[in-house]
Design a protein around this motif. Structure first.
Motif, PDB file in Angstrom:
ATOM      1  N   GLY A 234       0.786  -1.236   0.000  1.00 14.87           N
ATOM      2  CA  GLY A 234       0.000   0.000   0.000  1.00 14.87           C
ATOM      3  C   GLY A 234       0.809   1.273   0.000  1.00 14.87           C
ATOM      4  N   LEU A 235       2.110   1.172  -0.296  1.00 17.98           N
ATOM      5  CA  LEU A 235       2.946   2.370  -0.296  1.00 17.98           C
ATOM      6  C   LEU A 235       2.706   3.242  -1.533  1.00 17.98           C
ATOM      7  N   LEU A 236       2.069   2.664  -2.533  1.00 20.77           N
ATOM      8  CA  LEU A 236       1.828   3.399  -3.783  1.00 20.77           C
ATOM      9  C   LEU A 236       0.616   2.821  -4.478  1.00 20.77           C
ATOM     10  N   THR A 237       0.139   3.549  -5.467  1.00 20.60           N
ATOM     11  CA  THR A 237      -0.923   3.040  -6.322  1.00 20.60           C
ATOM     12  C   THR A 237      -0.653   3.460  -7.752  1.00 20.60           C
ATOM     13  N   LEU A 238      -1.150   2.682  -8.690  1.00 15.23           N
ATOM     14  CA  LEU A 238      -1.010   3.019 -10.101  1.00 15.23           C
ATOM     15  C   LEU A 238      -2.031   4.098 -10.462  1.00 15.23           C
ATOM     16  N   GLN A 239      -1.572   5.160 -11.072  1.00 16.67           N
ATOM     17  CA  GLN A 239      -2.468   6.235 -11.500  1.00 16.67           C
ATOM     18  C   GLN A 239      -1.731   7.090 -12.526  1.00 16.67           C
ATOM     19  N   ASP A 240      -2.421   7.446 -13.605  1.00 20.02           N
ATOM     20  CA  ASP A 240      -1.785   8.322 -14.579  1.00 20.02           C
ATOM     21  C   ASP A 240      -1.537   9.691 -13.954  1.00 20.02           C
ATOM     22  N   GLU A 241      -0.460  10.330 -14.383  1.00 15.26           N
ATOM     23  CA  GLU A 241      -0.107  11.633 -13.801  1.00 15.26           C
ATOM     24  C   GLU A 241      -1.226  12.658 -13.961  1.00 15.26           C
ATOM     25  N   SER A 242      -1.817  12.736 -15.150  1.00 15.65           N
ATOM     26  CA  SER A 242      -2.861  13.746 -15.362  1.00 15.65           C
ATOM     27  C   SER A 242      -4.127  13.426 -14.586  1.00 15.65           C
ATOM     28  N   ALA A 243      -4.348  12.153 -14.262  1.00 23.28           N
ATOM     29  CA  ALA A 243      -5.520  11.778 -13.460  1.00 23.28           C
ATOM     30  C   ALA A 243      -5.407  12.258 -12.018  1.00 23.28           C
ATOM     31  N   MET A 244      -4.213  12.656 -11.614  1.00 18.71           N
ATOM     32  CA  MET A 244      -4.017  13.185 -10.258  1.00 18.71           C
ATOM     33  C   MET A 244      -4.379  14.667 -10.160  1.00 18.71           C
ATOM     34  N   LEU A 245      -4.529  15.333 -11.301  1.00 22.62           N
ATOM     35  CA  LEU A 245      -4.715  16.786 -11.311  1.00 22.62           C
ATOM     36  C   LEU A 245      -6.061  17.257 -10.756  1.00 22.62           C
ATOM     37  N   PRO A 246      -7.178  16.544 -11.008  1.00 19.14           N
ATOM     38  CA  PRO A 246      -8.448  17.020 -10.449  1.00 19.14           C
ATOM     39  C   PRO A 246      -8.423  17.171  -8.929  1.00 19.14           C
ATOM     40  N   VAL A 247      -7.845  16.199  -8.231  1.00 20.01           N
ATOM     41  CA  VAL A 247      -7.786  16.292  -6.768  1.00 20.01           C
ATOM     42  C   VAL A 247      -6.849  17.419  -6.344  1.00 20.01           C
ATOM     43  N   GLU A 248      -5.718  17.568  -7.050  1.00 20.50           N
ATOM     44  CA  GLU A 248      -4.828  18.694  -6.753  1.00 20.50           C
ATOM     45  C   GLU A 248      -5.562  20.027  -6.882  1.00 20.50           C
ATOM     46  N   GLY A 340      -9.125  10.726 -24.165  1.00 21.00           N
ATOM     47  CA  GLY A 340      -7.808  11.093 -23.652  1.00 21.00           C
ATOM     48  C   GLY A 340      -6.974   9.879 -23.286  1.00 21.00           C
ATOM     49  N   LEU A 341      -7.604   8.685 -23.300  1.00 18.39           N
ATOM     50  CA  LEU A 341      -6.934   7.461 -22.853  1.00 18.39           C
ATOM     51  C   LEU A 341      -6.531   6.560 -24.011  1.00 18.39           C
ATOM     52  N   LEU A 342      -6.387   7.123 -25.202  1.00 15.42           N
ATOM     53  CA  LEU A 342      -6.171   6.283 -26.381  1.00 15.42           C
ATOM     54  C   LEU A 342      -4.897   5.446 -26.300  1.00 15.42           C
ATOM     55  N   ARG A 343      -3.889   5.913 -25.583  1.00 16.14           N
ATOM     56  CA  ARG A 343      -2.686   5.084 -25.424  1.00 16.14           C
ATOM     57  C   ARG A 343      -2.978   3.882 -24.523  1.00 16.14           C
ATOM     58  N   ARG A 344      -3.763   4.123 -23.492  1.00 21.85           N
ATOM     59  CA  ARG A 344      -3.993   3.106 -22.453  1.00 21.85           C
ATOM     60  C   ARG A 344      -5.156   2.170 -22.791  1.00 21.85           C
ATOM     61  N   LYS A 345      -6.155   2.701 -23.481  1.00 16.12           N
ATOM     62  CA  LYS A 345      -7.321   1.900 -23.883  1.00 16.12           C
ATOM     63  C   LYS A 345      -7.573   2.141 -25.375  1.00 16.12           C
ATOM     64  N   PRO A 346      -6.676   1.669 -26.218  1.00 13.36           N
ATOM     65  CA  PRO A 346      -6.724   2.044 -27.636  1.00 13.36           C
ATOM     66  C   PRO A 346      -7.969   1.570 -28.376  1.00 13.36           C
ATOM     67  N   CYS A 386     -11.644  12.511 -18.755  1.00 11.65           N
ATOM     68  CA  CYS A 386     -10.432  11.999 -19.403  1.00 11.65           C
ATOM     69  C   CYS A 386     -10.665  11.950 -20.914  1.00 11.65           C
ATOM     70  N   THR A 387     -11.274  13.005 -21.435  1.00 10.65           N
ATOM     71  CA  THR A 387     -11.475  13.106 -22.869  1.00 10.65           C
ATOM     72  C   THR A 387     -10.906  14.428 -23.372  1.00 10.65           C
ATOM     73  N   ILE A 388     -10.748  14.528 -24.707  1.00  6.55           N
ATOM     74  CA  ILE A 388     -10.170  15.731 -25.303  1.00  6.55           C
ATOM     75  C   ILE A 388     -11.167  16.431 -26.221  1.00  6.55           C
ATOM     76  N   LEU A 389     -12.434  16.059 -26.109  1.00  4.64           N
ATOM     77  CA  LEU A 389     -13.470  16.658 -26.943  1.00  4.64           C
ATOM     78  C   LEU A 389     -14.235  17.730 -26.171  1.00  4.64           C
ATOM     79  N   ARG A 390     -14.401  18.885 -26.784  1.00  4.22           N
ATOM     80  CA  ARG A 390     -14.995  20.026 -26.095  1.00  4.22           C
ATOM     81  C   ARG A 390     -16.476  19.830 -25.777  1.00  4.22           C
ATOM     82  N   GLN A 391     -17.166  18.958 -26.516  1.00  2.00           N
ATOM     83  CA  GLN A 391     -18.579  18.713 -26.206  1.00  2.00           C
ATOM     84  C   GLN A 391     -18.746  18.252 -24.756  1.00  2.00           C
ATOM     85  N   THR A 436       1.166  12.171 -21.165  1.00  2.00           N
ATOM     86  CA  THR A 436       0.233  11.587 -20.200  1.00  2.00           C
ATOM     87  C   THR A 436      -1.099  11.337 -20.897  1.00  2.00           C
ATOM     88  N   ASP A 437      -2.080  10.850 -20.132  1.00  2.00           N
ATOM     89  CA  ASP A 437      -3.444  10.791 -20.644  1.00  2.00           C
ATOM     90  C   ASP A 437      -3.949  12.210 -20.882  1.00  2.00           C
TER      91      ASP A 437
END
Length: 453
Positions: A234-248, A340-346, A386-391, A436-437
């Motif tokens: 439990g010292l760490l968790t997997l998370q994309d860097e940009s996914a951490m930004l909303p909480v920041e 925004g996740l096309l690399r991770r979930k192509p 986690c998308t890049i579309l303005r709609q 990043t994502d």
């Protein structure tokens, strides 16, 4: 899938089997993780398996274009097509594997999963490719159609991105869209410091590079970090860097006592909130599905933050009628198209339409509109996707502000002060900005009523 029931630890066999399941509707990341857990694979074989699976999915439209002249109208089994795609991927993108080795391995996989006739067919196709080569995309005269084939993206999505960002920016974005995703982690500061996690991972032969995007974050290489002792403890968790930004961006000061995570599963951001606040703060985490609530609890238990998090099965659109409480902060990380996740979930690029995007935007507005009724005066909502579309991003915020004059859009803040010279209060992170994502974050603050001032 091949009709033969084959158990094998051969990464090329596993890649073809995995690709066939993904083509049949399975999620790439979940299916791949399951296969890795079920088989005894070396780190090198895990890397090859992962590379083959993601590589084929990312370039599927390109491979279809290249393979078409060799198969013509002949109907071939889906798994055979995936096998041929994986061979082409190795030929074009993995320069350390000789062509003869690729051919031999692919023919062997054909025999394992099929029969002698399948092996002969695959042999003939591959040898024809070897002799004739693959046709150039320059033969496609229409520029957008050519870009679609080169980047393996549907034409409607490219046209939409160009209309929103311009052709130069879109091309720069698409240049990186098929790069391999980086493995990033967030340090669980409840249990360990950044330095302690660095040392723990170094002990396990991982290499860490400090993130330039988010606090307490690292890019990690050298193996599958989810299998590490540091992860297990439990010292760490997997998370994309940009996914951490909303909480920041939530501005979690000591005055913040009540927090709602309106669409919380699987709990990455919920646990990030929990490690960022004091002991006397309560976090209510919602999801519409019971099995996803269990994921939140499981993540919270592994990271030792369960005492701060109260989970509940609830549609966020029902918050005003089901929860009689005001919150100082609400995180609205809405369900979205995920572009925004096309690399991770192509694979998501192939099965979503513009109509899906518009339907999601409607749902997103409904969620944001509903939970806004439960924000305290001067409280904040952070809206993210986690998308890049303005709609699903700017348009939802614009629509919300037109309806809610009691809210204002304030600058989105991050620990690393990303894009400090941007002219807008919202934050757009595109896949080519930091590798990043892609993410969108907007911060909304409820105004203090004038009659209470």
């Amino acid at each position: 899938m091949s009709d033969k029931r084959v158990y094998s630890d051969n990464p090329r066999v596993l890649a073809v089997q995995t690709l066939a399941k993904i083509k049949n509707g399975a999620y790439s990341n979940l299916q791949l993780n399951q296969v890795i857990k079920q088989h005894q694979l070396s780190e090198a074989d895990k890397r090859l398996l992962t590379t083959l699976v993601y590589g084929v999915i990312q370039h599927r439209m390109t491979f279809e274009y290249w393979l078409a002249p060799f198969v013509g109208d002949k109907k071939i089994d889906a798994w055979v097509r995936e096998l041929l795609y994986s061979a082409i991927f190795q030929m074009k993108f993995l320069d350390k594997i000789p062509e003869h080795a690729i051919f031999n391995e692919s023919i062997e996989v054909a025999k394992i999963l099929g029969h002698v006739g399948t092996g002969k067919y695959v042999t003939a196709i591959l040898h024809n490719i070897g002799r004739q080569g693959l046709r150039s995309t320059s033969d496609i005269k229409e520029p957008i159609q050519r870009l679609s084939i080169e980047r393996s993206l549907p034409i409607w999505l490219i046209e939409e991105l160009i209309s929103q960002n311009g052709e130069e920016t879109t091309r720069a974005m698409l240049e990186t869209i098929n790069d391999a995703p980086q493995q990033s982690i967030r340090v669980n500061t409840t249990l360990a410091s950044d330095k302690e996690v660095e040392q723990a991972l170094a002990t396990e032969k991982f290499t860490t590079v400090k993130s330039r995007v988010a606090a307490h974050a690292y890019i990690v290489s050298g193996g599958h970090v989810a299998g590490s002792k540091a992860f297990h403890d439990g010292l760490l968790t997997l998370q994309d860097e940009s996914a951490m930004l909303p909480v920041e961006s939530m501005r979690l000061t000591e005055n913040v006592k009540t927090i709602l995570d309106a669409a919380a599963a699987p709990g990455g951001k919920t646990t990030q909130i929990a490690q960022s606040v004091g002991e006397n703060v309560t976090i209510t985490a919602l999801d519409i599905h019971e099995h996803k609530i269990k994921l939140i609890r499981s993540n919270a238990e592994r990271l030792h933050v369960t005492e701060k998090i109260h989970t509940r099965v609830l549609d966020a659109r029902k918050v005003p009628t089901e929860i009689d409480q005001k919150f100082d902060r609400i995180l609205v990380d809405v369900p979205c198209s995920g572009f925004g996740l096309l690399r991770r979930k192509p694979e998501i690029r192939y099965d979503k339409t513009l109509a899906d995007v518009e339907n999601l935007a409607h749902l997103q507005f409904e969620i944001l509109d509903s939970v806004s009724q439960n924000v305290t005066d001067n409280g904040m909502i952070v809206y993210s996707t986690c998308t890049i579309l303005r709609q699903e991003n700017d348009d939802v915020i614009t629509k919300f502000l037109l309806k809610h004059s009691d809210f204002e859009l304030v600058p989105t803040q991050t620990s690393k002060n990303l894009k400090p010279n941007r002219s807008e209060n919202v934050l757009h992170v595109y896949p080519n900005d930091y590798q990043t994502d892609g993410f969108f974050v907007a911060t909304l603050q409820r105004k203090i009523p004038t009659d209470s001032v």
